[in-house]
Write an enzyme that holds these catalytic residues in place. Structure first.
Site, PDB file in Angstrom:
ATOM      1  N   LYS A   1       0.825  -1.220   0.000  1.00  0.00           N
ATOM      2  CA  LYS A   1       0.000   0.000   0.000  1.00  0.00           C
ATOM      3  C   LYS A   1       0.858   1.271   0.000  1.00  0.00           C
ATOM      4  O   LYS A   1       2.064   1.217   0.278  1.00  0.00           O
ATOM      5  CB  LYS A   1      -0.947  -0.043   1.211  1.00  0.00           C
ATOM      6  CG  LYS A   1      -1.946  -1.206   1.164  1.00  0.00           C
ATOM      7  CD  LYS A   1      -2.935  -1.158   2.323  1.00  0.00           C
ATOM      8  CE  LYS A   1      -3.915  -2.332   2.255  1.00  0.00           C
ATOM      9  NZ  LYS A   1      -4.941  -2.274   3.350  1.00  0.00           N
TER      10      LYS A   1
ATOM     11  N   PHE B   1     -15.289   4.040   7.269  1.00  0.00           N
ATOM     12  CA  PHE B   1     -13.907   4.306   6.840  1.00  0.00           C
ATOM     13  C   PHE B   1     -13.733   4.249   5.320  1.00  0.00           C
ATOM     14  O   PHE B   1     -12.641   4.436   4.811  1.00  0.00           O
ATOM     15  CB  PHE B   1     -12.932   3.337   7.518  1.00  0.00           C
ATOM     16  CG  PHE B   1     -13.207   1.868   7.250  1.00  0.00           C
ATOM     17  CD1 PHE B   1     -12.727   1.258   6.097  1.00  0.00           C
ATOM     18  CD2 PHE B   1     -13.934   1.095   8.154  1.00  0.00           C
ATOM     19  CE1 PHE B   1     -12.966  -0.085   5.837  1.00  0.00           C
ATOM     20  CE2 PHE B   1     -14.183  -0.252   7.906  1.00  0.00           C
ATOM     21  CZ  PHE B   1     -13.697  -0.839   6.741  1.00  0.00           C
TER      22      PHE B   1
ATOM     23  N   ARG C   1      -1.895 -14.321   4.444  1.00  0.00           N
ATOM     24  CA  ARG C   1      -2.689 -13.629   5.470  1.00  0.00           C
ATOM     25  C   ARG C   1      -2.002 -13.755   6.834  1.00  0.00           C
ATOM     26  O   ARG C   1      -2.013 -12.825   7.633  1.00  0.00           O
ATOM     27  CB  ARG C   1      -4.102 -14.232   5.555  1.00  0.00           C
ATOM     28  CG  ARG C   1      -4.977 -13.979   4.350  1.00  0.00           C
ATOM     29  CD  ARG C   1      -5.472 -12.572   4.208  1.00  0.00           C
ATOM     30  NE  ARG C   1      -6.277 -12.089   5.313  1.00  0.00           N
ATOM     31  CZ  ARG C   1      -6.982 -10.959   5.272  1.00  0.00           C
ATOM     32  NH1 ARG C   1      -6.992 -10.195   4.170  1.00  0.00           N
ATOM     33  NH2 ARG C   1      -7.674 -10.553   6.313  1.00  0.00           N
TER      34      ARG C   1
ATOM     35  N   THR D   1      -5.457  -6.919  10.766  1.00  0.00           N
ATOM     36  CA  THR D   1      -5.759  -5.632  10.116  1.00  0.00           C
ATOM     37  C   THR D   1      -5.267  -4.459  10.966  1.00  0.00           C
ATOM     38  O   THR D   1      -4.657  -3.518  10.450  1.00  0.00           O
ATOM     39  CB  THR D   1      -7.296  -5.511   9.911  1.00  0.00           C
ATOM     40  OG1 THR D   1      -7.768  -6.679   9.255  1.00  0.00           O
ATOM     41  CG2 THR D   1      -7.638  -4.280   9.106  1.00  0.00           C
TER      42      THR D   1
ATOM     43  N   ARG E   1       2.507  -6.330   9.188  1.00  0.00           N
ATOM     44  CA  ARG E   1       1.781  -5.180   9.749  1.00  0.00           C
ATOM     45  C   ARG E   1       2.340  -4.780  11.115  1.00  0.00           C
ATOM     46  O   ARG E   1       2.397  -3.593  11.438  1.00  0.00           O
ATOM     47  CB  ARG E   1       0.287  -5.487   9.796  1.00  0.00           C
ATOM     48  CG  ARG E   1      -0.346  -5.377   8.399  1.00  0.00           C
ATOM     49  CD  ARG E   1      -1.736  -5.951   8.369  1.00  0.00           C
ATOM     50  NE  ARG E   1      -2.472  -5.567   7.162  1.00  0.00           N
ATOM     51  CZ  ARG E   1      -3.617  -6.128   6.795  1.00  0.00           C
ATOM     52  NH1 ARG E   1      -4.147  -7.092   7.539  1.00  0.00           N
ATOM     53  NH2 ARG E   1      -4.233  -5.734   5.689  1.00  0.00           N
TER      54      ARG E   1
ATOM     55  N   ASN F   1      -2.047   0.296   6.697  1.00  0.00           N
ATOM     56  CA  ASN F   1      -1.497  -0.935   7.280  1.00  0.00           C
ATOM     57  C   ASN F   1      -0.636  -1.731   6.288  1.00  0.00           C
ATOM     58  O   ASN F   1      -0.514  -2.945   6.377  1.00  0.00           O
ATOM     59  CB  ASN F   1      -2.618  -1.785   7.895  1.00  0.00           C
ATOM     60  CG  ASN F   1      -3.669  -2.197   6.888  1.00  0.00           C
ATOM     61  OD1 ASN F   1      -3.546  -1.922   5.697  1.00  0.00           O
ATOM     62  ND2 ASN F   1      -4.699  -2.875   7.350  1.00  0.00           N
TER      63      ASN F   1
ATOM     64  N   HIS G   1      -2.135  -5.468   1.516  1.00  0.00           N
ATOM     65  CA  HIS G   1      -3.404  -6.168   1.299  1.00  0.00           C
ATOM     66  C   HIS G   1      -3.086  -7.597   0.892  1.00  0.00           C
ATOM     67  O   HIS G   1      -2.106  -7.844   0.188  1.00  0.00           O
ATOM     68  CB  HIS G   1      -4.212  -5.533   0.170  1.00  0.00           C
ATOM     69  CG  HIS G   1      -5.241  -6.471  -0.416  1.00  0.00           C
ATOM     70  ND1 HIS G   1      -6.436  -6.738   0.208  1.00  0.00           N
ATOM     71  CD2 HIS G   1      -5.213  -7.267  -1.517  1.00  0.00           C
ATOM     72  CE1 HIS G   1      -7.103  -7.639  -0.501  1.00  0.00           C
ATOM     73  NE2 HIS G   1      -6.378  -7.979  -1.556  1.00  0.00           N
TER      74      HIS G   1
HETATM   75  P1  ATP Z   1      -7.132  -5.943   3.160  1.00  0.00           P
HETATM   76  O1  ATP Z   1      -8.495  -6.199   2.547  1.00  0.00           O
HETATM   77  O2  ATP Z   1      -6.562  -4.591   2.749  1.00  0.00           O
HETATM   78  O3  ATP Z   1      -6.197  -7.073   2.932  1.00  0.00           O
HETATM   79  P2  ATP Z   1      -8.080  -6.820   5.728  1.00  0.00           P
HETATM   80  O4  ATP Z   1      -8.731  -7.927   4.949  1.00  0.00           O
HETATM   81  O5  ATP Z   1      -7.157  -7.188   6.825  1.00  0.00           O
HETATM   82  O6  ATP Z   1      -7.294  -5.845   4.750  1.00  0.00           O
HETATM   83  P3  ATP Z   1     -10.609  -5.434   5.746  1.00  0.00           P
HETATM   84  O7  ATP Z   1     -11.605  -5.575   6.837  1.00  0.00           O
HETATM   85  O8  ATP Z   1     -10.878  -6.100   4.434  1.00  0.00           O
HETATM   86  O9  ATP Z   1      -9.185  -5.864   6.339  1.00  0.00           O
HETATM   87  O10 ATP Z   1     -10.406  -3.867   5.505  1.00  0.00           O
HETATM   88  C1  ATP Z   1      -9.822  -3.384   4.308  1.00  0.00           C
HETATM   89  C2  ATP Z   1      -8.911  -2.245   4.642  1.00  0.00           C
HETATM   90  O11 ATP Z   1      -9.686  -1.141   5.098  1.00  0.00           O
HETATM   91  C3  ATP Z   1      -7.927  -2.493   5.789  1.00  0.00           C
HETATM   92  O12 ATP Z   1      -6.778  -3.194   5.407  1.00  0.00           O
HETATM   93  C4  ATP Z   1      -7.611  -1.090   6.215  1.00  0.00           C
HETATM   94  O13 ATP Z   1      -6.694  -0.456   5.311  1.00  0.00           O
HETATM   95  C5  ATP Z   1      -8.972  -0.418   6.089  1.00  0.00           C
HETATM   96  N1  ATP Z   1      -9.745  -0.507   7.350  1.00  0.00           N
HETATM   97  C6  ATP Z   1     -10.368  -1.588   7.839  1.00  0.00           C
HETATM   98  N2  ATP Z   1     -10.988  -1.313   9.012  1.00  0.00           N
HETATM   99  C7  ATP Z   1     -10.729   0.001   9.258  1.00  0.00           C
HETATM  100  C8  ATP Z   1     -11.082   0.905  10.299  1.00  0.00           C
HETATM  101  N3  ATP Z   1     -11.835   0.515  11.334  1.00  0.00           N
HETATM  102  N4  ATP Z   1     -10.621   2.178  10.226  1.00  0.00           N
HETATM  103  C9  ATP Z   1      -9.877   2.597   9.170  1.00  0.00           C
HETATM  104  N5  ATP Z   1      -9.511   1.799   8.145  1.00  0.00           N
HETATM  105  C10 ATP Z   1      -9.925   0.518   8.179  1.00  0.00           C
HETATM  106 MG    MG Z   2      -9.961  -7.571   3.206  1.00  0.00          MG
END
Ligand code: ATP
Ligand code: MG
Length: 137
Positions: free
Chosen positions: A9, A57, A85, A91, A102, A112, A115
């Site tokens: 990212k 968000f 993962r 996350t 992370r 973070n 992805h």
């Molecule tokens: P990714 O899809 O990026 O691999 P993830 O699967 O761990 O991450 P998701 O729940 O899919 O988490 O959220 C997608 C992305 O949105 C997160 O990686 C983060 O960048 C952002 N995000 C998620 N939750 C929050 C939150 N509560 N506040 C701010 N940003 C968030």
């Molecule tokens: Mg995700």
């Protein structure tokens, strides 16, 4: 063998962490089949994170993901989806395990650093969104 899709990212690309992150990936039994630096358009970022549309968000996330270059990659290895993962970590970096990408590099729950696809089905969709078959070697 399985494939997964990874994005390094903007927060990590900005801090010159592509090599550091790829060192962790390559030493975790994952081969990098394809890798390119691109700028996501607003529409691409909105489509990519469409499942989160309506979450508080979402708009900030799209703004962050389009704030700079990203490195999109295809990874291959045994149980690649789950393996990647695991090495990414939770996350929220505050909850991520020691040694995960992370935990080491994320700036916040939003910025973070990486992805990773959350299922083999989504991996296929995400890979074909960014790469053509002839780019995967
Ligand atoms: P990714 O899809 O990026 O691999 P993830 O699967 O761990 O991450 P998701 O729940 O899919 O988490 O959220 C997608 C992305 O949105 C997160 O990686 C983060 O960048 C952002 N995000 C998620 N939750 C929050 C939150 N509560 N506040 C701010 N940003 C968030
Ligand atoms: Mg995700």
């Amino acid at each position: 063998m399985q494939r997964t899709f990874s994005i390094i990212k903007p927060d990590a690309v900005r801090r010159n962490l592509i090599g550091h992150i790829n060192q962790i990936i390559e030493s975790s039994n994952l081969n990098i089949l394809a890798s390119k630096k691109i700028y996501l358009t607003k529409i691409q970022a909105e489509t990519f994170y469409e499942v989160h549309k309506g979450r508080p968000f979402f708009e900030s996330l799209v703004k962050f993901m389009t704030s700079g270059a990203v490195q999109v990659q295809v990874l291959e290895g045994e149980d690649a989806v789950a393996n990647y993962r695991k090495i990414m970590g939770a996350t929220n970096p505050a909850e991520a395990e020691e040694g995960t990408i992370r935990k080491l590099y994320a700036e916040s729950i939003e910025a973070n650093s990486v992805h990773g696809s959350d299922s083999e089905e989504n991996a296929k969709i995400e890979i074909s969104f960014f790469f053509s078959g002839s780019e995967l070697v």
